[in-house]
Motif scaffolding. Structure first.
Motif, mmCIF file in Angstrom:
data_model
loop_
_atom_site.group_PDB
_atom_site.id
_atom_site.type_symbol
_atom_site.label_atom_id
_atom_site.label_comp_id
_atom_site.label_asym_id
_atom_site.label_seq_id
_atom_site.Cartn_x
_atom_site.Cartn_y
_atom_site.Cartn_z
ATOM 1 N N LYS A 95 0.855 -1.191 0.000
ATOM 2 C CA LYS A 95 0.000 0.000 0.000
ATOM 3 C C LYS A 95 0.887 1.236 0.000
ATOM 4 O O LYS A 95 1.969 1.231 0.576
ATOM 5 N N GLY A 96 0.423 2.306 -0.636
ATOM 6 C CA GLY A 96 1.145 3.571 -0.587
ATOM 7 C C GLY A 96 1.651 4.079 -1.920
ATOM 8 O O GLY A 96 2.298 5.127 -1.976
ATOM 9 N N LYS A 97 1.364 3.375 -3.007
ATOM 10 C CA LYS A 97 1.837 3.824 -4.320
ATOM 11 C C LYS A 97 1.176 5.147 -4.711
ATOM 12 O O LYS A 97 1.862 6.084 -5.128
ATOM 13 N N THR A 132 -0.251 7.252 -2.658
ATOM 14 C CA THR A 132 0.172 8.253 -1.682
ATOM 15 C C THR A 132 1.542 8.816 -2.053
ATOM 16 O O THR A 132 1.770 10.032 -1.967
ATOM 17 N N LYS A 173 -10.021 2.744 -9.376
ATOM 18 C CA LYS A 173 -9.997 2.992 -7.940
ATOM 19 C C LYS A 173 -11.277 2.563 -7.225
ATOM 20 O O LYS A 173 -11.246 2.321 -6.033
ATOM 21 N N ASP A 230 -12.126 3.330 -3.434
ATOM 22 C CA ASP A 230 -10.897 3.922 -2.905
ATOM 23 C C ASP A 230 -10.641 5.329 -3.436
ATOM 24 O O ASP A 230 -9.860 6.081 -2.852
ATOM 25 N N HIS A 237 0.322 -2.310 -9.647
ATOM 26 C CA HIS A 237 0.948 -3.440 -8.966
ATOM 27 C C HIS A 237 2.171 -3.951 -9.702
ATOM 28 O O HIS A 237 3.227 -4.157 -9.115
ATOM 29 N N GLU A 269 2.031 -6.951 7.424
ATOM 30 C CA GLU A 269 0.676 -6.460 7.154
ATOM 31 C C GLU A 269 -0.189 -6.607 8.384
ATOM 32 O O GLU A 269 -0.017 -7.555 9.168
#
Length: 165
Positions: free
Chosen positions: A14-16, A18, A41, A44, A141, A162
């Motif tokens: 997670k965080g791409k 962001t 998305k 999200d 991804h 995680e």
């Protein structure tokens, strides 16, 4: 402007998005024009609706209409969303071709390749449209090996630990 910079945030972590948004905020604070186009998305997308508050410095576009994730849609809904997604991708081409911004983020564009909505060649052609933009940032991804030679910076985001439910 100098030669373009093509940057990718990829991986299973997670965080791409962001990280890409961080690049946008940094660029906007230096006076650059920034456009973000989000794909795939679903729900999200609402996480980043706060970016609307940063307009006109950072402009956010979504072309998909459905709130559900693409793979959760019926075949009919997917076909309709593919049209919307391709409109978004064509808009990205126009943005680059006209020099409409200094930084363009194509959030989850690599997922479009995985789903067969666009091809690796489509992305290569997009990258090669012009040489005089500042930065193109792509997320997703998986970065296809064929794209690596067209990318200047690759950051892989992987989960180390995680949260367990």
């Amino acid at each position: 402007m100098n030669k373009k910079i093509v940057q990718v945030y990829c991986g299973k972590g997670k965080g791409k998005t962001t990280a890409a948004v961080g690049q946008c905020i940094r660029a906007a604070s230096m006076g650059h024009e920034v456009i973000i186009i989000q794909f795939l998305k679903g729900r999200d997308a609402e996480e980043f609706s706060f970016l609307k508050k940063l307009e006109p410095d950072i402009k956010l576009f979504r072309f998909e209409k459905e709130q559900e994730y693409f793979l959760d849609l019926t075949k009919e809904q997917q076909n309709e969303e593919i049209k919307n997604i391709l409109n978004g991708f064509n808009f990205a081409r126009k943005v680059i071709d006209t020099g409409e911004c200094d930084v363009l983020v194509l959030d989850e564009v690599l997922g479009l390749i995985e789903l067969g909505i666009i091809t690796i060649d489509d992305v290569i052609k997009l990258i090669q449209l012009r040489d005089d933009y500042f930065k193109l940032v792509m997320t997703g991804h998986n970065l296809p090996e064929e794209l690596v030679e067209y990318v200047d910076m690759i950051s892989e985001i992987i989960p180390i630990k995680e949260l367990q439910n």
